[in-house]
Design a protein around this motif. Structure first.
Motif, PDB file in Angstrom:
ATOM      1  N   VAL A 164       0.869  -1.182   0.000  1.00 19.33           N
ATOM      2  CA  VAL A 164       0.000   0.000   0.000  1.00 19.33           C
ATOM      3  C   VAL A 164       0.908   1.235   0.000  1.00 19.33           C
ATOM      4  N   SER A 165       0.611   2.166  -0.904  1.00 20.67           N
ATOM      5  CA  SER A 165       1.438   3.377  -1.001  1.00 20.67           C
ATOM      6  C   SER A 165       0.916   4.408  -0.003  1.00 20.67           C
ATOM      7  N   THR A 166       1.792   4.827   0.887  1.00 21.02           N
ATOM      8  CA  THR A 166       1.375   5.784   1.926  1.00 21.02           C
ATOM      9  C   THR A 166       2.204   7.059   1.815  1.00 21.02           C
ATOM     10  N   GLY A 167       1.534   8.203   1.864  1.00 21.94           N
ATOM     11  CA  GLY A 167       2.221   9.488   1.726  1.00 21.94           C
ATOM     12  C   GLY A 167       2.706   9.984   3.073  1.00 21.94           C
ATOM     13  N   GLN A 168       3.959  10.393   3.113  1.00 20.23           N
ATOM     14  CA  GLN A 168       4.575  10.843   4.370  1.00 20.23           C
ATOM     15  C   GLN A 168       4.949  12.327   4.258  1.00 20.23           C
ATOM     16  N   ALA A 169       4.631  13.060   5.307  1.00 24.47           N
ATOM     17  CA  ALA A 169       4.845  14.519   5.283  1.00 24.47           C
ATOM     18  C   ALA A 169       6.305  14.883   5.568  1.00 24.47           C
ATOM     19  N   ILE A 170       6.772  15.892   4.843  1.00 21.74           N
ATOM     20  CA  ILE A 170       8.124  16.447   5.068  1.00 21.74           C
ATOM     21  C   ILE A 170       8.003  17.969   4.970  1.00 21.74           C
ATOM     22  N   ALA A 171       8.770  18.697   5.778  1.00 23.73           N
ATOM     23  CA  ALA A 171       8.805  20.165   5.657  1.00 23.73           C
ATOM     24  C   ALA A 171      10.240  20.649   5.881  1.00 23.73           C
TER      25      ALA A 171
ATOM     26  N   ARG B 232       8.130  12.775   9.153  1.00 23.46           N
ATOM     27  CA  ARG B 232       7.380  11.872  10.051  1.00 23.46           C
ATOM     28  C   ARG B 232       7.332  10.471   9.444  1.00 23.46           C
ATOM     29  N   HIS B 233       7.667   9.491  10.256  1.00 25.68           N
ATOM     30  CA  HIS B 233       7.617   8.073   9.870  1.00 25.68           C
ATOM     31  C   HIS B 233       6.327   7.534  10.492  1.00 25.68           C
ATOM     32  N   ALA B 234       5.255   7.477   9.673  1.00 24.53           N
ATOM     33  CA  ALA B 234       3.942   7.215  10.265  1.00 24.53           C
ATOM     34  C   ALA B 234       3.146   6.265   9.377  1.00 24.53           C
ATOM     35  N   TYR B 235       1.889   6.051   9.719  1.00 17.98           N
ATOM     36  CA  TYR B 235       1.018   5.262   8.834  1.00 17.98           C
ATOM     37  C   TYR B 235       0.733   6.048   7.550  1.00 17.98           C
ATOM     38  N   GLY B 236       0.794   7.365   7.638  1.00 15.25           N
ATOM     39  CA  GLY B 236       0.748   8.187   6.429  1.00 15.25           C
ATOM     40  C   GLY B 236      -0.632   8.332   5.812  1.00 15.25           C
ATOM     41  N   TYR B 237      -0.645   9.000   4.667  1.00 16.00           N
ATOM     42  CA  TYR B 237      -1.891   9.285   3.958  1.00 16.00           C
ATOM     43  C   TYR B 237      -2.124   8.236   2.864  1.00 16.00           C
TER      44      TYR B 237
ATOM     45  N   GLU C 291      -3.066  18.804   9.005  1.00 15.28           N
ATOM     46  CA  GLU C 291      -2.816  17.778  10.030  1.00 15.28           C
ATOM     47  C   GLU C 291      -1.304  17.547  10.199  1.00 15.28           C
ATOM     48  N   GLY C 292      -0.581  17.463   9.064  1.00 16.03           N
ATOM     49  CA  GLY C 292       0.858  17.227   9.105  1.00 16.03           C
ATOM     50  C   GLY C 292       1.596  18.443   9.635  1.00 16.03           C
ATOM     51  N   GLU C 293       1.177  19.608   9.166  1.00 11.64           N
ATOM     52  CA  GLU C 293       1.837  20.835   9.616  1.00 11.64           C
ATOM     53  C   GLU C 293       1.658  21.005  11.132  1.00 11.64           C
ATOM     54  N   THR C 294       0.434  20.719  11.618  1.00  9.93           N
ATOM     55  CA  THR C 294       0.180  20.858  13.061  1.00  9.93           C
ATOM     56  C   THR C 294       1.068  19.890  13.852  1.00  9.93           C
ATOM     57  N   ALA C 295       1.197  18.659  13.318  1.00 10.61           N
ATOM     58  CA  ALA C 295       2.044  17.670  14.011  1.00 10.61           C
ATOM     59  C   ALA C 295       3.489  18.163  14.080  1.00 10.61           C
ATOM     60  N   PHE C 296       3.969  18.772  12.995  1.00 13.50           N
ATOM     61  CA  PHE C 296       5.350  19.284  12.983  1.00 13.50           C
ATOM     62  C   PHE C 296       5.518  20.431  13.971  1.00 13.50           C
ATOM     63  N   ARG C 297       4.537  21.339  13.997  1.00 15.99           N
ATOM     64  CA  ARG C 297       4.635  22.490  14.914  1.00 15.99           C
ATOM     65  C   ARG C 297       4.664  22.003  16.368  1.00 15.99           C
TER      66      ARG C 297
ATOM     67  N   ASP D 218       7.465  28.344  15.388  1.00 16.84           N
ATOM     68  CA  ASP D 218       6.550  29.174  14.591  1.00 16.84           C
ATOM     69  C   ASP D 218       7.178  29.674  13.290  1.00 16.84           C
ATOM     70  N   ARG D 219       8.371  29.206  12.994  1.00 15.28           N
ATOM     71  CA  ARG D 219       9.037  29.704  11.786  1.00 15.28           C
ATOM     72  C   ARG D 219       8.366  29.119  10.525  1.00 15.28           C
ATOM     73  N   PRO D 220       8.177  29.958   9.491  1.00 16.56           N
ATOM     74  CA  PRO D 220       7.494  29.427   8.303  1.00 16.56           C
ATOM     75  C   PRO D 220       8.322  28.348   7.597  1.00 16.56           C
ATOM     76  N   PHE D 221       7.622  27.423   6.968  1.00 17.66           N
ATOM     77  CA  PHE D 221       8.311  26.425   6.147  1.00 17.66           C
ATOM     78  C   PHE D 221       8.587  27.032   4.775  1.00 17.66           C
ATOM     79  N   ILE D 222       9.766  26.755   4.226  1.00 11.34           N
ATOM     80  CA  ILE D 222      10.050  27.267   2.871  1.00 11.34           C
ATOM     81  C   ILE D 222       9.537  26.303   1.808  1.00 11.34           C
ATOM     82  N   ASP D 223       9.317  25.049   2.209  1.00 12.70           N
ATOM     83  CA  ASP D 223       8.786  24.068   1.259  1.00 12.70           C
ATOM     84  C   ASP D 223       8.211  22.899   2.055  1.00 12.70           C
TER      85      ASP D 223
END
Ligand SMILES: Cc1cc2nc3c(=O)[nH]c(=O)nc-3n(C[C@H](O)[C@H](O)[C@H](O)COP(=O)(O)OP(=O)(O)OC[C@H]3O[C@@H](n4cnc5c(N)ncnc54)[C@H](O)[C@@H]3O)c2cc1C
Length: 439
Positions: A228-235, A274-279, A311-317, A329-334
């Motif tokens: 199953v392909s799961t999407g993982q968040a990165i910032a 994040r190493h998670a169950y993902g999207y 959801e991912g951004e909140t988890a990172f913050r 609180d610093r903005p993500f550049i990507d």
């Protein structure tokens, strides 16, 4: 053992490039073609391409721990790790209070790496954790963990570029760019694979097709219940020269409570992931096969170029507040979603297809394949020759299908987060929140 003369590898990531390197060296008489959908290798949307990947022998499974230890050694001592492609900064694995699965994974990994002679130190309390990695703040919520100073990280994109340049220099592999839409089958039995169709109507025929197509493989062969392909968040965020100097030598931290990890910054860019169950990203596609039946299936497939959901951004913050509060609180550049090809137990799939002669699969990275880049191709060619070590052949064989409805992602004790988040829903929630705040 001799291999067929005409071999096609589809996919120019870690699995495909490493296969091409080993195959062209060990079977110089074979005509090898590598077909890649992206116009460039490194492919910026591929799972193998990013600023960094953790290189560790820290596994709870002894076979992977041993294999990873061999791979880490190659990163340390050979050209794979030269020119900044490998940095040995240590890996800090931490677990939270009351999470017995994470504690168990961590403890088993610790014992495995100790047995392999790695320079690891158990950290039974939060104070010990902070002693080992003072760059992280008092706000860190952990019960304990351990640090392995023998682990490090690789510049993932540079590793892919290095492999491609090596292949270009050797000149034994022909590269073609185009996207495979389906496999070609022999009209005699409708089972034997004879090549691929790509870019609508072009074909390449081959005596052996190796699919190393990562998270996209599920659209080319029926892997329901097997991957199953799961999407993982990165910032990524920009940091100052002072911050770069303060953080560049800290160990990578992987927090099992949240799955969040931070690899030390390079070039004033800090990455959090994040190493998670993902999207999941279910798409309806035709069931692959020799004859069109009109039957369709729903499988999760990668989506390119979308930002991370709220959801991912909140988890990172939240994680940054605990780990590095000054960056919270610093903005993500990507931001980016990167795709794992998850198998039920996290084992790769490196095996002939059981019902399609002349088709071989090299995939199922399950979020941990990169570190094996320097030796993966050798193992894949061992498997092609029928000489793979029995313990690996057993792990990487065609897996039993699990019940799709309960197959959320790899269950190896290392994943965190909510299960089966739908990418489309999570992106919509973010858009709604933005609209709401604009009113
Ligand atoms: C966010 C994230 C963090 C990770 N962290 C780590 C880590 O710290 N340590 C570690 O060891 N591993 C890590 N991994 C896992 C590792 O990166 C992967 O296991 C590995 O890169 C997968 O390689 P691949 O060759 O299977 O896939 P890919 O690199 O995606 O390559 C597949 C290629 O096939 C091509 N392709 C697909 N379909 C077609 C088609 N139809 N026609 C032609 N070409 C096609 C694609 O364009 C792509 O270039 C991480 C992965 C992610 C996503």
């Amino acid at each position: 053992m001799s291999l067929p003369e005409n071999i096609l590898i589809v996919g120019g990531g870690v699995f495909g490039l490493s296969t091409a390197l080993s195959l062209s060296r060990r079977h110089p008489k074979s005509k090898i073609t590598l077909l890649e959908a992206s116009p460039t290798i490194p492919n910026p949307h591929g799972s193998s391409v990013d600023s960094s990947r953790i290189i560790r022998a820290d596994y709870s499974h002894p076979t992977y721990a041993k294999l990873a230890s061999e791979a880490v050694d190659l990163w340390r001592t050979t050209e794979w790790g030269y020119d900044g492609r490998y940095t040995q900064n240590g890996l800090l694995l931490v677990y939270p209070t009351g999470d017995s699965t994470a504690k168990d994974y961590t403890t088993k990994s610790y014992h495995n790496v100790k047995q392999l002679g790695e320079n690891a130190q158990f950290l039974p309390t939060k104070a010990d954790v902070l002693n080992a990695a003072p760059a992280y703040g008092e706000t860190l919520q952990v019960a304990g963990g351990y640090v392995n100073w023998s682990s490090g990280w690789a510049d993932a994109e540079a590793g892919v570029r290095f492999a491609k340049q090596k292949l270009d220099k050797e000149g034994k592999v022909r590269f073609v760019h185009g996207e495979v839409s389906r496999l070609l089958f022999s009209p005699e039995d409708n089972r034997t694979v004879t090549g691929v169709v790509y870019d609508q109507d072009k074909t390449i025929t081959a005596d052996l097709v190796i699919l190393a197509t990562g998270a996209w493989t599920a659209g080319l062969v029926d892997l329901r219940g097997r991957t199953v392909s799961t999407g993982q968040a990165i910032a990524y965020m920009r940091i100052s020269d002072d911050e770069q100097r303060r953080l560049e030598h800290m160990p990578t931290i992987l927090n099992f409570a949240t799955g969040i990890f931070i690899i030390p910054p390079r070039n004033n860019t800090l990455k959090i992931a994040r190493h998670a169950y993902g999207y999941h990203n279910p798409k309806t596609v035709p069931v692959p096969g020799a004859l069109p039946t009109g039957e369709t299936m729903q499988v999760s497939l990668p989506e390119r170029g979308v930002p991370i959901p709220l959801e991912g951004e909140t988890a990172f913050r939240t994680a940054l507040k605990q780990l590095l509060p000054t960056f919270a609180d610093r903005p993500f550049i990507d931001t980016r979603i990167c795709w794992y090809t998850d198998t039920p137990k996290g084992d790769f799939i490196i095996t002939p297809h059981p019902s399609h002669p002349h088709l071989f699969l090299a995939t199922g990275g399950s979020g941990h394949g990169y570190k094996f880049f320097p030796l993966l191709g050798e193992k894949i060619v061992d498997a092609l020759e029928g000489n793979l070590a029995p313990e690996l052949a057993e792990l990487w064989a065609w897996p039993e299908a699990v019940d799709e409805d309960s197959f959320d992602g790899t269950e190896d004790g290392s994943r965190s987060g909510e299960k089966r988040l739908l990418l489309v829903d999570e992106l919509a929630k973010g858009n709604k929140a933005k609209r709401g705040s604009a009113l």
